[in-house]
Design a protein around this motif. Structure first.
Motif, PDB file in Angstrom:
ATOM      1  N   TYR A 140     -16.781  46.064   9.013  1.00 57.07           N
ATOM      2  CA  TYR A 140     -15.492  46.530   9.519  1.00 57.07           C
ATOM      3  C   TYR A 140     -15.167  47.920   8.980  1.00 57.07           C
ATOM      4  O   TYR A 140     -14.773  48.819   9.735  1.00 57.07           O
ATOM      5  CB  TYR A 140     -14.388  45.548   9.117  1.00 57.07           C
ATOM      6  CG  TYR A 140     -12.995  46.001   9.501  1.00 57.07           C
ATOM      7  CD1 TYR A 140     -12.466  45.713  10.758  1.00 57.07           C
ATOM      8  CD2 TYR A 140     -12.199  46.720   8.608  1.00 57.07           C
ATOM      9  CE1 TYR A 140     -11.193  46.133  11.119  1.00 57.07           C
ATOM     10  CE2 TYR A 140     -10.928  47.145   8.968  1.00 57.07           C
ATOM     11  CZ  TYR A 140     -10.435  46.841  10.218  1.00 57.07           C
ATOM     12  OH  TYR A 140      -9.174  47.270  10.571  1.00 57.07           O
ATOM     13  N   GLU A 141     -15.335  48.112   7.691  1.00 61.65           N
ATOM     14  CA  GLU A 141     -15.023  49.405   7.081  1.00 61.65           C
ATOM     15  C   GLU A 141     -15.922  50.506   7.621  1.00 61.65           C
ATOM     16  O   GLU A 141     -15.458  51.633   7.855  1.00 61.65           O
ATOM     17  CB  GLU A 141     -15.147  49.308   5.560  1.00 61.65           C
ATOM     18  CG  GLU A 141     -14.055  48.455   4.916  1.00 61.65           C
ATOM     19  CD  GLU A 141     -14.235  48.302   3.417  1.00 61.65           C
ATOM     20  OE1 GLU A 141     -15.317  48.674   2.906  1.00 61.65           O
ATOM     21  OE2 GLU A 141     -13.294  47.819   2.764  1.00 61.65           O
ATOM     22  N   ASP A 142     -17.208  50.183   7.842  1.00 60.51           N
ATOM     23  CA  ASP A 142     -18.133  51.173   8.395  1.00 60.51           C
ATOM     24  C   ASP A 142     -17.710  51.592   9.801  1.00 60.51           C
ATOM     25  O   ASP A 142     -17.687  52.777  10.131  1.00 60.51           O
ATOM     26  CB  ASP A 142     -19.559  50.613   8.436  1.00 60.51           C
ATOM     27  CG  ASP A 142     -20.199  50.562   7.067  1.00 60.51           C
ATOM     28  OD1 ASP A 142     -19.684  51.218   6.146  1.00 60.51           O
ATOM     29  OD2 ASP A 142     -21.215  49.854   6.919  1.00 60.51           O
ATOM     30  N   ARG A 143     -17.378  50.611  10.640  1.00 60.12           N
ATOM     31  CA  ARG A 143     -16.976  50.889  12.022  1.00 60.12           C
ATOM     32  C   ARG A 143     -15.661  51.676  12.052  1.00 60.12           C
ATOM     33  O   ARG A 143     -15.512  52.627  12.808  1.00 60.12           O
ATOM     34  CB  ARG A 143     -16.799  49.588  12.808  1.00 60.12           C
ATOM     35  CG  ARG A 143     -18.058  48.772  13.020  1.00 60.12           C
ATOM     36  CD  ARG A 143     -18.946  49.304  14.141  1.00 60.12           C
ATOM     37  NE  ARG A 143     -19.596  50.563  13.798  1.00 60.12           N
ATOM     38  CZ  ARG A 143     -20.618  50.662  12.954  1.00 60.12           C
ATOM     39  NH1 ARG A 143     -21.105  49.591  12.353  1.00 60.12           N
ATOM     40  NH2 ARG A 143     -21.168  51.827  12.694  1.00 60.12           N
ATOM     41  N   LEU A 144     -14.718  51.257  11.218  1.00 56.47           N
ATOM     42  CA  LEU A 144     -13.409  51.913  11.211  1.00 56.47           C
ATOM     43  C   LEU A 144     -13.522  53.346  10.708  1.00 56.47           C
ATOM     44  O   LEU A 144     -12.981  54.272  11.323  1.00 56.47           O
ATOM     45  CB  LEU A 144     -12.420  51.133  10.350  1.00 56.47           C
ATOM     46  CG  LEU A 144     -10.989  51.688  10.303  1.00 56.47           C
ATOM     47  CD1 LEU A 144     -10.376  51.712  11.699  1.00 56.47           C
ATOM     48  CD2 LEU A 144     -10.129  50.860   9.363  1.00 56.47           C
TER      49      LEU A 144
END
Length: 302
Positions: free
Chosen positions: A29-33
């Motif tokens: 999630y953090e990578d995508r965001l």
């Protein structure tokens, strides 16, 4: 005690697997965001949307991707073309982000991230309404936004993100036409435009991730007030930090042109043309027309 021990012995692998799964999902999630936000600020909106769509698929109740998707027409509206179509697109998309943020906040009343998002959303919605001449709606949206901002201020009055909401609201109250001042008086509101600039400057000078947002608002609002040198100051800062953001480059060129620095403006317009951003063809076309006009004027003046 033995039963508890046996339970742990039997289910510990499942607990560990669950923990690892949660960690992996958080990392994904953090990578995508982060990738989506970075692309957003560089106006690579195709890449940004791909990241945000992936998040929406796996986390459909998360308002964050909807917030950034709504900010795309918002930036175009404020810095390129204040059309009714872009205003409508922003208001429609931001409404989804508002609804999801409010749902999250109802579940967890202390979720400061949702409070911040709602503060920003209502503030931006107020500015768009003001830009369309809907001052009553702008005031109502601004008031809702400031109510959320006050929640942040009660936690930490020095938060840069809270100061942005406060600054935007103060500016809107201060810029309400004299004929509408009665509406602000009813709510007991009293603020000047300079109060708004003061709060935004503090946020812009911070090390927070929201500093670019504060600079963006200062650039726009200073130009709106005819204070072009101040507007250029923040345009220079933004384009230095975000050299691929064609929206900020276009606004910088526009400010330079209005200041009478045609050569510098022409160079920026040409830089935008060379970038040829596929997500913002309107900016490329507008820059091409502006460059042609400046070159023609230069030839005629010789």
């Amino acid at each position: 005690m033995i039963i508890a021990f046996l339970f742990l012995l039997l289910y510990m692998p499942l607990i560990n697997d669950s923990t690892e799964s949660i960690k992996a999902e958080k990392s994904w999630y953090e990578d995508r965001l982060n990738s989506g936000i970075e692309a957003f600020y560089q106006t690579d909106w195709d890449r940004a949307n791909r990241n945000f769509e992936q998040i929406k698929t796996r986390h459909p109740d998360d308002p964050t991707p909807y917030f950034f998707e709504s900010m795309m027409p918002f930036l175009e509206y404020f810095f390129v073309d204040q059309s009714e179509q872009l205003a409508s697109e922003f208001l429609k998309k931001s409404e989804i982000a508002v609804e999801l943020s409010q749902q999250k906040l109802e579940e967890t009343s202390t979720d400061t991230t949702m409070v911040l998002m709602l503060s920003g959303l209502y503030g931006y919605r107020g500015l768009v309404a003001a830009g369309q001449g809907e001052h009553r709606i702008a005031l109502q949206s601004g008031l809702k936004g400031f109510n959320y901002t006050r929640q942040l201020l009660s936690i930490d009055s020095n938060r840069p993100d809270a100061r942005i909401g406060k600054g935007m609201f103060y500016y809107m109250v201060g810029s309400v036409p004299s004929g509408m001042k009665w509406a602000t008086n009813i709510f007991g509101l009293n603020a000047e435009i300079e109060d708004g600039f003061h709060e935004l400057k503090i946020a812009a000078e911070s090390d927070s991730y929201v500093s670019n947002d504060a600079k963006m608002m200062l650039m726009y609002l200073y130009q709106k007030e005819g204070r072009l040198e101040d507007a250029l100051h923040y345009a220079e800062k933004l384009t230095k930090d975000l050299p691929d953001n064609v929206i900020f480059l276009y606004k910088k060129a526009d400010i330079l042109e209005n200041l009478g620095n045609r050569e510098a403006a022409l160079n920026v317009y040409k830089a935008i043309i060379n970038k040829n951003n596929p997500d913002l063809a309107l900016i490329t076309e507008k820059s091409r027309k502006k460059a042609a006009e400046l070159e023609k004027t230069d030839i005629n003046s010789r």
